[in-house]
Write an enzyme that holds these catalytic residues in place. Structure first.
Site, PDB file in Angstrom:
ATOM      1  N   ASP A   1     -11.268  -1.245   3.831  1.00  0.00           N
ATOM      2  CA  ASP A   1     -11.452  -1.453   5.271  1.00  0.00           C
ATOM      3  C   ASP A   1     -11.754  -0.143   5.979  1.00  0.00           C
ATOM      4  O   ASP A   1     -11.414   0.937   5.514  1.00  0.00           O
ATOM      5  CB  ASP A   1     -10.210  -2.113   5.887  1.00  0.00           C
ATOM      6  CG  ASP A   1      -9.011  -1.183   5.945  1.00  0.00           C
ATOM      7  OD1 ASP A   1      -8.681  -0.604   4.900  1.00  0.00           O
ATOM      8  OD2 ASP A   1      -8.397  -1.049   7.020  1.00  0.00           O
ATOM      9  N   GLU A   2     -12.422  -0.271   7.113  1.00  0.00           N
ATOM     10  CA  GLU A   2     -12.654   0.825   8.056  1.00  0.00           C
ATOM     11  C   GLU A   2     -13.285   2.064   7.408  1.00  0.00           C
ATOM     12  O   GLU A   2     -12.942   3.197   7.742  1.00  0.00           O
ATOM     13  CB  GLU A   2     -11.333   1.187   8.757  1.00  0.00           C
ATOM     14  CG  GLU A   2     -10.776   0.018   9.559  1.00  0.00           C
ATOM     15  CD  GLU A   2      -9.435   0.314  10.200  1.00  0.00           C
ATOM     16  OE1 GLU A   2      -9.184  -0.233  11.280  1.00  0.00           O
ATOM     17  OE2 GLU A   2      -8.637   1.082   9.628  1.00  0.00           O
TER      18      GLU A   2
ATOM     19  N   TYR B   1       0.408  -9.311  12.806  1.00  0.00           N
ATOM     20  CA  TYR B   1       0.761  -7.914  12.571  1.00  0.00           C
ATOM     21  C   TYR B   1       2.070  -7.536  13.279  1.00  0.00           C
ATOM     22  O   TYR B   1       2.388  -8.044  14.360  1.00  0.00           O
ATOM     23  CB  TYR B   1      -0.339  -6.983  13.093  1.00  0.00           C
ATOM     24  CG  TYR B   1      -1.523  -6.825  12.169  1.00  0.00           C
ATOM     25  CD1 TYR B   1      -1.783  -7.743  11.162  1.00  0.00           C
ATOM     26  CD2 TYR B   1      -2.389  -5.750  12.318  1.00  0.00           C
ATOM     27  CE1 TYR B   1      -2.872  -7.582  10.324  1.00  0.00           C
ATOM     28  CE2 TYR B   1      -3.486  -5.584  11.483  1.00  0.00           C
ATOM     29  CZ  TYR B   1      -3.723  -6.511  10.490  1.00  0.00           C
ATOM     30  OH  TYR B   1      -4.802  -6.354   9.659  1.00  0.00           O
TER      31      TYR B   1
ATOM     32  N   GLU C   1       0.859  -1.188   0.000  1.00  0.00           N
ATOM     33  CA  GLU C   1       0.000   0.000   0.000  1.00  0.00           C
ATOM     34  C   GLU C   1       0.891   1.233   0.000  1.00  0.00           C
ATOM     35  O   GLU C   1       1.675   1.447   0.933  1.00  0.00           O
ATOM     36  CB  GLU C   1      -0.912   0.012   1.225  1.00  0.00           C
ATOM     37  CG  GLU C   1      -1.873   1.191   1.233  1.00  0.00           C
ATOM     38  CD  GLU C   1      -2.764   1.231   2.448  1.00  0.00           C
ATOM     39  OE1 GLU C   1      -3.420   2.283   2.646  1.00  0.00           O
ATOM     40  OE2 GLU C   1      -2.815   0.253   3.211  1.00  0.00           O
TER      41      GLU C   1
ATOM     42  N   ASN D   1      -5.919   2.188  -0.757  1.00  0.00           N
ATOM     43  CA  ASN D   1      -7.030   1.863   0.128  1.00  0.00           C
ATOM     44  C   ASN D   1      -8.171   2.845  -0.112  1.00  0.00           C
ATOM     45  O   ASN D   1      -7.982   4.057  -0.111  1.00  0.00           O
ATOM     46  CB  ASN D   1      -6.585   1.916   1.579  1.00  0.00           C
ATOM     47  CG  ASN D   1      -7.468   1.101   2.495  1.00  0.00           C
ATOM     48  OD1 ASN D   1      -8.579   0.725   2.129  1.00  0.00           O
ATOM     49  ND2 ASN D   1      -6.988   0.819   3.691  1.00  0.00           N
TER      50      ASN D   1
ATOM     51  N   ASP E   1       1.550   2.660  12.500  1.00  0.00           N
ATOM     52  CA  ASP E   1       0.600   3.436  13.298  1.00  0.00           C
ATOM     53  C   ASP E   1       1.264   4.532  14.142  1.00  0.00           C
ATOM     54  O   ASP E   1       0.731   5.625  14.282  1.00  0.00           O
ATOM     55  CB  ASP E   1      -0.203   2.507  14.207  1.00  0.00           C
ATOM     56  CG  ASP E   1      -1.097   1.561  13.406  1.00  0.00           C
ATOM     57  OD1 ASP E   1      -0.698   1.186  12.294  1.00  0.00           O
ATOM     58  OD2 ASP E   1      -2.171   1.210  13.894  1.00  0.00           O
TER      59      ASP E   1
END
Length: 615
Positions: A299-300, A398, A197, A238, A442
């Site tokens: 996603d999300e 992850y 990504e 995304n 993150d």
């Protein structure tokens, strides 16, 4: 089918052993199960008498064009691994040679399997070029442990067709050399998908070219390396959530709530202009990516009752699908339109699973690959029954910068395999394509690239083992990790921890300015640059994931803090000197007209070249 295949391979192994071995001794018979050490492990090794000896004068023998391509790559890697220059020739083999053979008439090897025989010479046979290539990775791993390989034979076929690593280089820039190292390591361990990504610098939409992007030439170079090493690099933009890197300067495409507030991360899927914008990006990516798949993320986008804040979603869905439609149908509609567009371009769509909550009347198009990471209402077995190839991308796999790290030891001790999804363990592998580990940024300053690499390699070797063969080949995790130590790192890998200058005090000079600083190596292989006023650190500008990613942000002296990753620097050789590149932002320092040090992407502003003189 799995038991049948295992039985067939055992029979093939016994039959081959009869022709390869001559009157095996009792000691040899006792050693049949002791396969040479590799990652993934060889599961059906049949020992022979004697050994193969690699020595000066060895040749790579290949007669077909596909075989010669594999041999050429192996020659490059043998040289990089310190095994000398080995010529690629055609014709018959002689003692000490390595034979590369691609035989399409051996379907039992499948698309990626290979047969390896060791005796007076080594022979690697695949039904495809990819299969033969994987056989050469085993050869390299064996030679990494010494020039003598025990005689024997194996037929080595993967259990799962998708064996991957996912990397989000979507906000925090990851350096191309780091990604190139990853491709080499993946291939060395027979992993075949890098799901990436990221943002490619856009000619069609320059308004989106805020930092974090890669140039098209950088991507072409990475894809070329992936092709050479049989790693398919699958791009992801995304959408329709997480679109802020692309639409932060396009408020006209942002979803607007009932109070008139724009949502910079959410694409307004009810607009045709939004679909046209997204598919134009897909077309631009097709200029540099050659993969036969397209990952749209998905996603999300919405969380729970969020749909109620956007009445246009329900209006759109009911207008298109009738009075019983739900707001989520508008989201599924966008996925299906992208799927149809990708299919027309010859690409298979991939999405994450968390948006498939069952609150929709419109199904996702069958054949869309779903990467399952979160336990939601719609279970893995249901997705398979609905016609979706299913990849295991579990949260337990992850690695998050500055956050959660996969517990590889626990997974190994549990004999984790790709059937173990979040919320459901399947009894059959039917419909399961494989699994991947995922790297997320993150907390972008939580760890440097080099620190991420240290955490990555055990997880990478584990996923390679769990997707290729027996998920638990050794009695203990310590024994399994010893395999990784034995086979070492991929040939051609660059060492990112080696500093080109020694620790010490230097005067750094470039056109128009200079400063004195002490250079000291950090534990993860970068350097701190300490002036009389403190350590050089990038500060200011807008923060993204806790990182000052804005081009033009200043680097100034701050109180030295060994834990502060923004005070770590790379010294990249350039034109007789060095560029100073921040370890986290991956931007190089330039000098303004008034003497300030500022960071910029190298294609936006020519980096300063510093010439350090030791005191």
């Amino acid at each position: 089918m799995g038991e049948f295949r295992k039985g067939l391979l055992r029979l093939l192994g016994v039959a081959a052993a009869l022709t390869l071995l001559v009157a095996p001794s009792p000691a040899v018979a006792q050693d049949r199960e002791k396969a040479p050490v590799t990652v993934p492990a060889l599961s059906n090794w049949v020992s022979g008498s004697g050994s193969y000896q690699y020595r000066n004068g060895a040749r790579l023998v290949a007669d077909s064009p596909a075989g010669r391509r594999v041999a050429d790559t192996l020659a490059d890697d043998l040289r990089a691994a310190g095994h000398g220059t080995v010529p690629v020739v055609s014709g018959g083999a002689r003692t000490g040679d390595i034979v590369i053979d691609v035989r399409p008439a051996t379907p039992s090897l499948g698309a990626e399997g290979y047969e390896l025989r060791a005796g007076k010479w080594l022979s690697v046979t695949g039904a495809t070029e990819t299969g033969a290539f994987y056989g050469t990775r085993t050869v390299l791993q064996l030679l990494a442990q010494g020039d003598r390989i025990p005689a024997g034979r194996t037929v080595d076929v993967p259990r799962y067709k998708e064996r991957g690593v996912g990397v989000c280089a979507c906000y925090i820039h990851i350096s191309p050399p780091w990604l190139e190292n990853l491709v080499r390591e993946m291939a060395y361990h027979k992993l075949n998908q890098l799901l990436l990504e990221l943002k490619v610098k856009s000619d069609a939409h320059p308004e989106a070219d805020t930092w974090g992007y890669y140039t098209k030439d950088e991507i072409r170079g990475l894809v070329t390396l992936g092709d050479k090493y049989h790693v398919e690099i699958i791009p992801e933009i995304n959408s329709p959530g997480h679109m802020d890197p692309w639409i932060e300067n396009r408020p006209d495409l942002q979803l607007t709530d009932s109070d008139g507030n724009k949502q910079p991360a959410r694409l307004d899927v009810t607009q045709q202009a939004a679909f046209d914008y997204y598919t134009s990006l897909m077309d631009e990516y097709a200029q540099v990516f050659t993969a036969k798949a397209w990952h749209m993320g998905a996603d999300e986008y919405m969380l729970g009752s969020d749909y109620s804040k956007y009445p246009q979603m329900l209006r759109y869905a009911r207008l298109k699908y009738g009075a019983n439609a739900t707001p989520q149908d508008a989201y599924i509609d966008f996925i299906n339109r992208v799927q149809a567009y990708a299919a027309r371009k010859g690409k298979q769509l991939r999405i994450w699973n968390d948006g498939l909550t069952g609150a929709n009347t419109v199904p996702v198009a069958a054949g869309t690959t779903v990467e399952h990471w979160l336990d939601v209402t719609t279970k893995p077995s249901q997705l398979i029954a609905q016609g979706h190839p299913l990849m295991n991308a579990a949260y337990s796999l992850y690695l998050v910068r500055g956050g959660f790290h996969s517990d590889t030891k626990a997974l190994y001790d549990q004999s984790w395999d790709p059937r173990s999804f979040e919320g459901e363990k399947l009894t059959s592998s039917k419909g399961v394509t494989g699994a991947k580990i995922s790297l997320w940024p993150d907390n972008g300053r939580g760890e440097t690239e080099n620190e991420v690499a240290v955490e990555l390699w055990p997880a990478l070797r584990h996923i390679a083992q769990a997707t290729w063969g027996d998920p638990h080949p050794d009695a203990t995790y310590a024994e399994f990790t010893a395999r990784g130590t034995a086979v070492g790192r991929a040939p051609g890998r660059r060492d990112p921890t080696r500093l080109p200058v020694a620790d010490g005090t230097y005067t750094f000079r470039t056109a128009g300015t200079s400063f004195d600083a002490q250079v000291q190596r950090t534990a993860d292989g970068y350097a701190t640059v300490r002036t009389a006023d403190g350590c050089l650190e990038v500060r200011g500008g807008r923060l993204t994931l806790n990182v000052p990613l804005q081009p033009g942000a200043q680097a100034t002296a701050r109180t030295c803090d060994p834990a502060n990753t923004l005070q770590r620097w790379q010294l990249e050789p350039a034109a007789g000197g060095y560029r100073l590149v921040n370890a986290i932002t991956q931007m190089a320092l330039s000098v303004t007209d008034d003497g300030h040090l500022v960071q910029y992407p190298p294609d936006q502003h020519t980096p300063a070249v510093w010439h350090p003189t030791a005191h």
